[in-house]
Design a protein around this motif. Structure first.
Motif, PDB file in Angstrom:
ATOM      1  N   VAL A 212     -32.924   0.192  -9.807  1.00 50.30           N
ATOM      2  CA  VAL A 212     -32.021  -0.378  -8.720  1.00 50.30           C
ATOM      3  C   VAL A 212     -31.790  -1.920  -9.188  1.00 50.30           C
ATOM      4  N   MET A 213     -32.945  -2.486  -9.455  1.00 47.76           N
ATOM      5  CA  MET A 213     -32.775  -3.816  -9.861  1.00 47.76           C
ATOM      6  C   MET A 213     -31.686  -4.199 -10.759  1.00 47.76           C
ATOM      7  N   ARG A 214     -31.686  -3.313 -11.966  1.00 41.09           N
ATOM      8  CA  ARG A 214     -30.732  -3.513 -12.998  1.00 41.09           C
ATOM      9  C   ARG A 214     -29.435  -3.483 -12.500  1.00 41.09           C
ATOM     10  N   LEU A 215     -29.123  -2.246 -11.391  1.00 39.29           N
ATOM     11  CA  LEU A 215     -27.825  -1.941 -11.063  1.00 39.29           C
ATOM     12  C   LEU A 215     -27.287  -3.065 -10.291  1.00 39.29           C
ATOM     13  N   SER A 216     -28.083  -3.567  -9.510  1.00 35.53           N
ATOM     14  CA  SER A 216     -27.428  -4.866  -8.510  1.00 35.53           C
ATOM     15  C   SER A 216     -27.514  -5.892  -8.957  1.00 35.53           C
ATOM     16  N   GLY A 217     -28.504  -6.235  -9.935  1.00 34.48           N
ATOM     17  CA  GLY A 217     -28.406  -7.269 -10.725  1.00 34.48           C
ATOM     18  C   GLY A 217     -28.850  -8.776 -10.102  1.00 34.48           C
ATOM     19  N   THR A 218     -28.966  -8.659  -8.844  1.00 33.54           N
ATOM     20  CA  THR A 218     -29.350 -10.001  -7.985  1.00 33.54           C
ATOM     21  C   THR A 218     -30.464  -9.711  -7.159  1.00 33.54           C
ATOM     22  N   VAL A 219     -31.257  -8.860  -7.303  1.00 39.00           N
ATOM     23  CA  VAL A 219     -32.403  -8.563  -6.221  1.00 39.00           C
ATOM     24  C   VAL A 219     -33.668  -9.778  -6.135  1.00 39.00           C
ATOM     25  N   LYS A 220     -33.936 -10.000  -5.284  1.00 37.35           N
ATOM     26  CA  LYS A 220     -35.014 -11.204  -5.065  1.00 37.35           C
ATOM     27  C   LYS A 220     -36.062 -10.604  -4.696  1.00 37.35           C
ATOM     28  N   VAL A 221     -36.987 -10.763  -5.468  1.00 36.55           N
ATOM     29  CA  VAL A 221     -38.625 -10.218  -5.417  1.00 36.55           C
ATOM     30  C   VAL A 221     -39.531 -11.383  -4.866  1.00 36.55           C
ATOM     31  N   GLU A 222     -39.693 -11.026  -3.484  1.00 41.30           N
ATOM     32  CA  GLU A 222     -40.521 -11.781  -2.720  1.00 41.30           C
ATOM     33  C   GLU A 222     -40.873 -10.926  -1.571  1.00 41.30           C
ATOM     34  N   ASP A 223     -42.030 -11.228  -1.046  1.00 35.44           N
ATOM     35  CA  ASP A 223     -42.806 -10.670  -0.098  1.00 35.44           C
ATOM     36  C   ASP A 223     -42.255 -10.840   1.550  1.00 35.44           C
ATOM     37  N   PHE A 224     -42.054 -10.037   2.404  1.00 36.96           N
ATOM     38  CA  PHE A 224     -41.424 -10.311   3.730  1.00 36.96           C
ATOM     39  C   PHE A 224     -42.123  -9.430   4.679  1.00 36.96           C
ATOM     40  N   SER A 225     -42.043  -9.768   5.976  1.00 36.43           N
ATOM     41  CA  SER A 225     -42.638  -9.151   7.303  1.00 36.43           C
ATOM     42  C   SER A 225     -42.074  -7.998   7.550  1.00 36.43           C
ATOM     43  N   LEU A 226     -42.891  -7.185   8.357  1.00 37.27           N
ATOM     44  CA  LEU A 226     -42.482  -6.054   8.945  1.00 37.27           C
ATOM     45  C   LEU A 226     -41.266  -6.474  10.045  1.00 37.27           C
TER      46      LEU A 226
END
Length: 275
Positions: free
Chosen positions: A205-219
């Motif tokens: 998915v990350m490869r297909l989108s090319g711009t995924v941000k990897v960071e934590d987020f809250s519920l």
């Protein structure tokens, strides 16, 4: 129909495969596994799954006596011997028969073919509901067989019309019991960084989108997202349209999710056509 598996050191009739009851895989739930799909006799993304399985064995302190090349050979032998055209394959490495019934010692390898039923078409069309749970999976970067808690929780999923759970702890979302989580906010696609198993489908998915941000987020941030979806071997990309009783976005699969679903299905079709 007779089926075959790899058990310990050889390919045998699956009905003859045995695990010793004193193996700590049974006594303590200590074992690792991995699972991948087979499409038109081709194991999808096999190299990456084997890399993760080997890494899990090393991190878990389990002795895997077969290297990547030998594992590949065994897998293709099983596909041919079982005429396994479509479905799944599971690899399990047990904790072994421990002298003190606790410390890992040796272990046995099993590889077998499985039928696989993907989610119904309406789940891709309408999305699914998840239930939020305050929990972090133990040693999440290792694909262990310890699924006791979500298996227990699943006793009530059907009554609540839920597909699965979503874990959060100390204000941060991590993953689902068997899937990675993504949210879409504006033009950004975000996936958690901490307390997760790095899924092979997540990587695609990350490869297909090319711009995924990897960071934590809250519920709370996830509940306010425009879109959300989960990714896994057994689900591909599945839209999340409700968490507990809260609707995500407009309550329907969003355009970004749909685009990624189509793109991922496309690469699945490409791999068998290249054989």
């Amino acid at each position: 129909m007779k089926s075959f598996c790899f058990a310990k050191s050889e390919i045998i009739d699956s009905r003859q495969a045995q695990v010793h009851p004193s193996d700590i895989a049974i006594l303590r739930g200590y074992a690792i596994f991995d699972f991948f799909r087979v499409v038109d006799h081709i194991p999808l993304f096999l190299s990456k799954y084997l890399d993760r399985f080997i890494s899990s064995a090393d991190k878990a302190g389990l002795q895997l006596v077969y290297d990547k090349s030998v594992l590949k050979d065994i897998i293709f032998q099983l596909i041919e011997k079982n005429n396994h055209r479509e479905g799944g394959m599971r690899m399990v490495l047990t904790g072994g028969i421990s002298k003190n019934h606790f410390h890992p010692d040796g272990g046995d390898l099993f590889i077998f073919c499985e039928p696989l039923q993907m989610p119904a078409p309406e789940k891709y069309e309408n999305g699914v509901k998840l239930l939020s749970v305050n929990y972090v999976r133990p040693i999440p970067d290792i694909k262990t067989t310890n699924y006791t808690y979500p298996c227990y929780l699943s006793l009530n999923w059907q009554a609540q019309k839920a597909e699965d759970v979503i874990y959060h702890h100390q204000g941060k979302v991590s993953e689902s019991s068997r899937s990675n989580i993504f949210m879409v906010k504006g033009n950004e696609i975000i996936t958690p960084a901490s307390n997760i198993l790095k899924g092979i489908t997540r990587e695609q998915v990350m490869r297909l989108s090319g711009t995924v941000k990897v960071e934590d987020f809250s519920l709370e941030e996830l509940l306010q997202a425009d879109e959300a979806f989960m990714s896994s071997t057994t689900k591909r990309i599945l839209p999340i349209t409700r968490i507990d009783e809260h609707r995500i976005g407009n309550g329907k699969p969003g355009p970004t999710t749909k685009q990624l679903m189509k793109a991922f299905y496309g690469i699945e079709q490409e791999i068998p056509s290249q054989k």
